[in-house]
Design an enzyme around this catalytic site. Sequence first.
Site, PDB file in Angstrom:
ATOM      1  N   PRO A   1     -15.150  33.696 -11.600  1.00  0.00           N
ATOM      2  CG  PRO A   1     -16.779  32.589 -10.337  1.00  0.00           C
ATOM      3  CD  PRO A   1     -15.317  32.932 -10.339  1.00  0.00           C
ATOM      4  CG  ASP A   2     -19.566  37.753 -15.726  1.00  0.00           C
ATOM      5  OD1 ASP A   2     -19.533  38.690 -14.902  1.00  0.00           O
ATOM      6  OD2 ASP A   2     -20.201  37.804 -16.801  1.00  0.00           O
ATOM      7  CG  ASN A   3     -20.181  34.164  -9.662  1.00  0.00           C
ATOM      8  OD1 ASN A   3     -19.336  35.015  -9.344  1.00  0.00           O
ATOM      9  ND2 ASN A   3     -20.153  32.922  -9.207  1.00  0.00           N
TER      10      ASN A   3
ATOM     11  CE  LYS B   1     -23.310  38.644 -14.720  1.00  0.00           C
ATOM     12  NZ  LYS B   1     -23.771  39.566 -15.741  1.00  0.00           N
TER      13      LYS B   1
ATOM     14  CG  ASN C   1     -21.247  35.915 -19.584  1.00  0.00           C
ATOM     15  OD1 ASN C   1     -21.543  35.745 -20.758  1.00  0.00           O
ATOM     16  ND2 ASN C   1     -20.469  36.902 -19.175  1.00  0.00           N
TER      17      ASN C   1
END
Length: 299
Positions: free
Chosen positions: A70-72, A132, A134
Amino acid sequence: MRKKISTEARRGWLRRLLAEKEYLRVIETVSGLEGLIAESVSTCDEEGREMGFDALWLSGLCHAALKGKPDNELVDMSEKYVTINEIFDVTTKPLIVDCDTGGLLEHFCHHVSTLERLGVSAVVVEDKKGRKRNSLYGCEQIHEMEDVDVFAEKIRCAKNVLCTVDFMIFARIESLIAGEDVCVALERAGQYVAAGADGIVIHSASADGNEIFEFAEVFKNQYPDVPLVFIPTTYHHFTATKLHEKGADIIIYANQLMRSAYFAMEQTAMSILSEGKSEYADKHYCAPVKTILNLIDGE
């Protein structure tokens, strides 16, 4: 023989391009192969001059997605360093790196110092905090903004650790993503420029581009010499020329290569299953093997 470039020349190239060209086109690159594609593609503009991408963008979203993560900020910066070296080994264009929130102040300063040493031209750091999320979720998710003074101090401290004038720090303003208005975004931009930011990235999940253009008009009147960056993922119907007319100095196509690869890979996998063979996929979804070999071999 593939062209080579020194670390120092690559690092300073982005700043030189900003001084020489009206605006820059930048494409997402999260692997050596994508870098080769980004450097090899070109076309001609309306006046018949050859035109390609000016620089590369190491996207946090795409770098994580390529690893199935994941984009975290789960993917560590050390993994980005590995990817940067892979890209630099086969390309010559300048690289802008997505540093997400930058993490703790002392960590961000360390990352900036390392990226400068590697030959990266610029880093983008965003003014959100906490978990975080996205930005393309937009207002569907809660985006917690960092205190403006805290974020300005992060920029100021990072600038102080730099050894060259070539490396740039771009402050990415997430106000419009978080539901704040344009006036708040402009106030943040002013404080970040005062803290030493070399450029401003203004981001939006809106499709019409109106809030981006409203911000840009005021910002460019106040700071005509500060580079302004657009990432037109959601307002993709505007041409690069039109975006430049609206105030963009750098236009980043941030994730299209990865997204197109996902679509092709999914279609290929489904075709092989349904057809019971790879013939249809080879004809309709796959580049010839020799095309890949020749690109990698530099022929």
